[in-house]
Write a protein that holds these residues in place. Structure first.
Motif, PDB file in Angstrom:
ATOM      1  N   ARG A  53      32.128  51.005  38.835  1.00 10.58           N
ATOM      2  CA  ARG A  53      32.012  49.627  38.371  1.00 10.58           C
ATOM      3  C   ARG A  53      32.126  48.729  39.600  1.00 10.58           C
ATOM      4  O   ARG A  53      32.533  49.177  40.666  1.00 10.58           O
ATOM      5  CB  ARG A  53      33.132  49.312  37.374  1.00 10.58           C
ATOM      6  CG  ARG A  53      32.953  49.992  36.017  1.00 10.58           C
ATOM      7  CD  ARG A  53      34.090  49.679  35.078  1.00 10.58           C
ATOM      8  NE  ARG A  53      35.302  50.406  35.449  1.00 10.58           N
ATOM      9  CZ  ARG A  53      36.483  50.226  34.868  1.00 10.58           C
ATOM     10  NH1 ARG A  53      36.626  49.326  33.905  1.00 10.58           N
ATOM     11  NH2 ARG A  53      37.524  50.929  35.244  1.00 10.58           N
ATOM     12  N   ALA A  55      33.687  44.912  40.920  1.00  9.93           N
ATOM     13  CA  ALA A  55      34.467  43.706  40.643  1.00  9.93           C
ATOM     14  C   ALA A  55      34.097  42.675  41.697  1.00  9.93           C
ATOM     15  O   ALA A  55      33.984  42.997  42.891  1.00  9.93           O
ATOM     16  CB  ALA A  55      35.959  44.005  40.708  1.00  9.93           C
ATOM     17  N   GLU A  58      37.817  39.322  41.899  1.00 10.43           N
ATOM     18  CA  GLU A  58      38.917  39.787  41.056  1.00 10.43           C
ATOM     19  C   GLU A  58      38.588  39.851  39.563  1.00 10.43           C
ATOM     20  O   GLU A  58      39.479  39.679  38.712  1.00 10.43           O
ATOM     21  CB  GLU A  58      40.201  38.951  41.254  1.00 10.43           C
ATOM     22  CG  GLU A  58      40.853  39.154  42.604  1.00 10.43           C
ATOM     23  CD  GLU A  58      40.252  38.268  43.677  1.00 10.43           C
ATOM     24  OE1 GLU A  58      40.007  37.093  43.398  1.00 10.43           O
ATOM     25  OE2 GLU A  58      40.010  38.781  44.793  1.00 10.43           O
ATOM     26  N   GLU A  59      37.317  40.061  39.261  1.00 11.29           N
ATOM     27  CA  GLU A  59      36.946  40.285  37.857  1.00 11.29           C
ATOM     28  C   GLU A  59      35.839  41.326  37.797  1.00 11.29           C
ATOM     29  O   GLU A  59      34.977  41.380  38.679  1.00 11.29           O
ATOM     30  CB  GLU A  59      36.450  39.003  37.188  1.00 11.29           C
ATOM     31  CG  GLU A  59      37.517  38.268  36.415  1.00 11.29           C
ATOM     32  CD  GLU A  59      38.288  39.116  35.399  1.00 11.29           C
ATOM     33  OE1 GLU A  59      37.948  40.299  35.166  1.00 11.29           O
ATOM     34  OE2 GLU A  59      39.259  38.597  34.816  1.00 11.29           O
ATOM     35  N   PHE A  60      35.874  42.160  36.749  1.00 13.38           N
ATOM     36  CA  PHE A  60      34.784  43.109  36.545  1.00 13.38           C
ATOM     37  C   PHE A  60      33.485  42.314  36.428  1.00 13.38           C
ATOM     38  O   PHE A  60      33.442  41.267  35.777  1.00 13.38           O
ATOM     39  CB  PHE A  60      35.013  43.936  35.275  1.00 13.38           C
ATOM     40  CG  PHE A  60      36.113  44.947  35.408  1.00 13.38           C
ATOM     41  CD1 PHE A  60      37.284  44.809  34.679  1.00 13.38           C
ATOM     42  CD2 PHE A  60      35.993  46.029  36.274  1.00 13.38           C
ATOM     43  CE1 PHE A  60      38.313  45.744  34.807  1.00 13.38           C
ATOM     44  CE2 PHE A  60      37.009  46.963  36.407  1.00 13.38           C
ATOM     45  CZ  PHE A  60      38.185  46.816  35.676  1.00 13.38           C
ATOM     46  N   VAL A  79      38.484  55.693  37.377  1.00 14.08           N
ATOM     47  CA  VAL A  79      39.919  55.467  37.494  1.00 14.08           C
ATOM     48  C   VAL A  79      40.711  56.651  36.962  1.00 14.08           C
ATOM     49  O   VAL A  79      40.192  57.485  36.210  1.00 14.08           O
ATOM     50  CB  VAL A  79      40.319  54.155  36.778  1.00 14.08           C
ATOM     51  CG1 VAL A  79      39.556  52.990  37.390  1.00 14.08           C
ATOM     52  CG2 VAL A  79      40.099  54.251  35.275  1.00 14.08           C
ATOM     53  N   GLY A  81      44.509  56.367  36.328  1.00  9.14           N
ATOM     54  CA  GLY A  81      45.890  55.944  36.144  1.00  9.14           C
ATOM     55  C   GLY A  81      46.508  56.662  34.968  1.00  9.14           C
ATOM     56  O   GLY A  81      45.858  57.414  34.250  1.00  9.14           O
ATOM     57  N   GLY A  82      47.817  56.365  34.749  1.00  9.86           N
ATOM     58  CA  GLY A  82      48.507  56.953  33.626  1.00  9.86           C
ATOM     59  C   GLY A  82      48.886  58.386  33.916  1.00  9.86           C
ATOM     60  O   GLY A  82      49.149  59.153  33.018  1.00  9.86           O
TER      61      GLY A  82
ATOM     62  N   THR B  59      45.499  43.277  41.860  1.00 12.17           N
ATOM     63  CA  THR B  59      45.205  42.017  41.154  1.00 12.17           C
ATOM     64  C   THR B  59      44.420  42.305  39.875  1.00 12.17           C
ATOM     65  O   THR B  59      44.731  41.777  38.800  1.00 12.17           O
ATOM     66  CB  THR B  59      44.386  41.035  42.014  1.00 12.17           C
ATOM     67  OG1 THR B  59      43.369  41.742  42.702  1.00 12.17           O
ATOM     68  CG2 THR B  59      45.264  40.326  43.016  1.00 12.17           C
ATOM     69  N   LEU B  60      43.403  43.159  39.984  1.00 13.48           N
ATOM     70  CA  LEU B  60      42.592  43.438  38.809  1.00 13.48           C
ATOM     71  C   LEU B  60      43.309  44.382  37.841  1.00 13.48           C
ATOM     72  O   LEU B  60      43.162  44.267  36.624  1.00 13.48           O
ATOM     73  CB  LEU B  60      41.238  44.020  39.222  1.00 13.48           C
ATOM     74  CG  LEU B  60      40.216  44.192  38.095  1.00 13.48           C
ATOM     75  CD1 LEU B  60      39.962  42.878  37.368  1.00 13.48           C
ATOM     76  CD2 LEU B  60      38.910  44.757  38.636  1.00 13.48           C
ATOM     77  N   LYS B  63      45.458  42.207  35.764  1.00 12.90           N
ATOM     78  CA  LYS B  63      44.643  41.456  34.784  1.00 12.90           C
ATOM     79  C   LYS B  63      44.212  42.359  33.632  1.00 12.90           C
ATOM     80  O   LYS B  63      44.216  41.955  32.474  1.00 12.90           O
ATOM     81  CB  LYS B  63      43.378  40.921  35.448  1.00 12.90           C
ATOM     82  CG  LYS B  63      43.562  39.645  36.209  1.00 12.90           C
ATOM     83  CD  LYS B  63      42.210  39.079  36.595  1.00 12.90           C
ATOM     84  CE  LYS B  63      42.366  37.913  37.539  1.00 12.90           C
ATOM     85  NZ  LYS B  63      41.075  37.400  38.004  1.00 12.90           N
ATOM     86  N   GLU B  64      43.802  43.578  33.962  1.00 13.20           N
ATOM     87  CA  GLU B  64      43.310  44.474  32.913  1.00 13.20           C
ATOM     88  C   GLU B  64      44.457  44.906  32.001  1.00 13.20           C
ATOM     89  O   GLU B  64      44.276  45.013  30.795  1.00 13.20           O
ATOM     90  CB  GLU B  64      42.599  45.675  33.542  1.00 13.20           C
ATOM     91  CG  GLU B  64      41.775  46.510  32.584  1.00 13.20           C
ATOM     92  CD  GLU B  64      40.587  45.777  31.963  1.00 13.20           C
ATOM     93  OE1 GLU B  64      40.309  44.597  32.316  1.00 13.20           O
ATOM     94  OE2 GLU B  64      39.932  46.381  31.107  1.00 13.20           O
ATOM     95  N   ARG B  67      44.976  42.137  29.665  1.00 14.51           N
ATOM     96  CA  ARG B  67      43.946  42.150  28.622  1.00 14.51           C
ATOM     97  C   ARG B  67      44.280  43.193  27.559  1.00 14.51           C
ATOM     98  O   ARG B  67      44.131  42.953  26.368  1.00 14.51           O
ATOM     99  CB  ARG B  67      42.567  42.435  29.220  1.00 14.51           C
ATOM    100  CG  ARG B  67      41.828  41.201  29.656  1.00 14.51           C
ATOM    101  CD  ARG B  67      40.418  41.538  30.055  1.00 14.51           C
ATOM    102  NE  ARG B  67      40.348  42.140  31.371  1.00 14.51           N
ATOM    103  CZ  ARG B  67      40.056  41.461  32.488  1.00 14.51           C
ATOM    104  NH1 ARG B  67      39.814  40.165  32.447  1.00 14.51           N
ATOM    105  NH2 ARG B  67      40.004  42.090  33.652  1.00 14.51           N
ATOM    106  N   LEU B 120      44.828  52.122  29.238  1.00 12.80           N
ATOM    107  CA  LEU B 120      45.180  52.077  30.657  1.00 12.80           C
ATOM    108  C   LEU B 120      44.462  53.185  31.408  1.00 12.80           C
ATOM    109  O   LEU B 120      43.868  52.964  32.465  1.00 12.80           O
ATOM    110  CB  LEU B 120      46.701  52.180  30.818  1.00 12.80           C
ATOM    111  CG  LEU B 120      47.287  52.005  32.223  1.00 12.80           C
ATOM    112  CD1 LEU B 120      48.714  51.486  32.134  1.00 12.80           C
ATOM    113  CD2 LEU B 120      47.269  53.294  33.026  1.00 12.80           C
ATOM    114  N   ARG B 123      40.647  52.326  31.770  1.00 12.42           N
ATOM    115  CA  ARG B 123      40.117  51.064  32.292  1.00 12.42           C
ATOM    116  C   ARG B 123      40.779  50.506  33.542  1.00 12.42           C
ATOM    117  O   ARG B 123      40.152  49.752  34.289  1.00 12.42           O
ATOM    118  CB  ARG B 123      40.246  49.994  31.198  1.00 12.42           C
ATOM    119  CG  ARG B 123      39.377  50.221  30.011  1.00 12.42           C
ATOM    120  CD  ARG B 123      39.871  49.499  28.776  1.00 12.42           C
ATOM    121  NE  ARG B 123      40.144  48.091  28.957  1.00 12.42           N
ATOM    122  CZ  ARG B 123      40.552  47.280  27.979  1.00 12.42           C
ATOM    123  NH1 ARG B 123      40.732  47.757  26.767  1.00 12.42           N
ATOM    124  NH2 ARG B 123      40.798  46.005  28.221  1.00 12.42           N
ATOM    125  N   VAL B 124      42.040  50.802  33.739  1.00  9.48           N
ATOM    126  CA  VAL B 124      42.776  50.057  34.773  1.00  9.48           C
ATOM    127  C   VAL B 124      42.496  50.647  36.156  1.00  9.48           C
ATOM    128  O   VAL B 124      42.577  51.863  36.346  1.00  9.48           O
ATOM    129  CB  VAL B 124      44.289  50.074  34.448  1.00  9.48           C
ATOM    130  CG1 VAL B 124      45.076  49.392  35.555  1.00  9.48           C
ATOM    131  CG2 VAL B 124      44.528  49.360  33.117  1.00  9.48           C
TER     132      VAL B 124
END
Lengths: 82, 148
Positions: A53, A55, A58-60, A79, A81-82, B59-60, B63-64, B67, B120, B123-124
Motif C-alpha cells: 500500500r 501512504a 500520513e494517510e493511506f 503488515v 503486527g499483533g 504516526t499512521l 491513526k489506524e 480508526r 490490527l 491493517r496496522v
C-alpha cells in the motif's frame, strides 16, 4: 518542472534500499505508482506493487495519486503486527 | 490517543498485561472485561525462532488503531479500550501486544476484543522480523495479508 518528495522506508524495503529515508526528485504528473516502479528498479525491490500500500502525508492513499512537491511517502509492505 | 477511555501505546521496552491491568480502571457500569495478549512463540512455519523484532510506522499505526477503535465502538457498546503494541526486540515468551476491552456485558467485550486484534493484524503498519535458531532471519507476513 520538478518536485521533491520525501520517502520513508520500512522493513524489507529499507533493507533493499539500504536507507530509512531519502528525498527524491520527481516530475510533475508523476504518480506514486510510477515512482514505486522507478525505485523498485533502482533498489531491486522484490515486492510487486500489488502487495503493498502507499501512504502519502500520513494517510493511506492511492497509487494513482499524483504527487505534489514536498509530499511525504511511505510504501507499506504486508503488515505483520499483533 | 491518551484519553483514559481509549488508549493506544507503542512501547519499546517490556510490557506486562498484569501491570497494565492494574492501571486499567474499569468504569462502574462495565461488567465484562476481555483481555488479549499476543505472546512471542518459539516457532513459525516449522522453523525454530530465537527472537523477533517489531517496527512501526508510528504516526499512521496510531491513526489506524484509532480508526479501529472508532469502528469497534460503533459495532458494540465498548466503554473502554486499551491497545499496547511492542516495538523493538522481543524474546520468546515476551508479550507483543495487549488489548483490553470493557463493556457492560461479556458478549460485547469478547467480540470487541477479537475485532480489535483481528483488524490490527490486517491493517496496522507494524512489521515483524523473525530471527531463527539456524541463524537466518526473515520478515514475516500475516497470513491474511499474504497475497501470493
Amino acid at each position: 518542472m520538478t518536485f521533491k518528495v520525501n520517502i520513508q522506508y520500512f522493513a524489507m524495503l529499507r533493507d533493499a534500499a539500504g536507507k530509512s529515508a531519502e528525498q527524491v526528485t520527481i516530475s510533475a504528473g508523476e504518480t506514486a505508482s510510477s515512482l514505486y516502479y522507478r525505485l523498485a528498479e533502482t533498489y531491486g525491490f522484490k515486492l510487486p506493487k500489488e502487495n503493498i500500500r502507499v501512504a502519502i502525508n500520513e494517510e493511506f492513499s492511492d497509487f494513482n495519486a499524483e504527487l505534489k512537491d514536498q509530499d511525504r511517502l511511505v510504501f507499506i509492505p504486508p503488515v505483520a503486527g499483533g | 490517543m491518551t484519553s483514559n477511555t481509549f488508549s493506544v501505546c507503542f512501547s519499546d521496552t517490556k510490557i506486562s498485561a498484569a501491570a497494565a491491568r492494574d492501571l486499567f480502571l474499569i468504569p462502574d457500569d462495565c461488567g465484562g472485561l476481555a483481555c488479549f495478549e499476543g505472546i512471542v512463540r518459539n516457532h513459525n512455519h516449522g522453523k525454530a525462532v530465537s527472537h523477533i523484532s517489531y517496527e512501526a510506522y508510528e504516526t499512521l499505526a496510531r491513526k489506524e488503531c484509532e480508526r479501529i477503535i472508532a469502528e469497534v465502538t460503533k459495532l458494540w457498546p465498548i466503554k473502554k479500550l486499551y491497545i499496547n503494541h511492542r516495538i523493538g526486540t522481543l524474546a520468546i515468551g515476551d508479550t507483543a501486544v495487549i488489548i483490553f476491552a470493557a463493556s457492560h456485558h461479556r458478549k460485547e467485550a469478547f467480540l470487541g476484543c477479537q475485532y480489535v486484534i483481528d483488524e490490527l493484524k490486517k491493517r496496522v503498519p507494524i512489521w515483524k522480523k523473525e530471527f531463527y535458531v539456524d541463524g537466518s532471519h526473515d520478515w514475516t507476513y500475516c497470513q491474511e495479508n499474504h497475497h501470493h
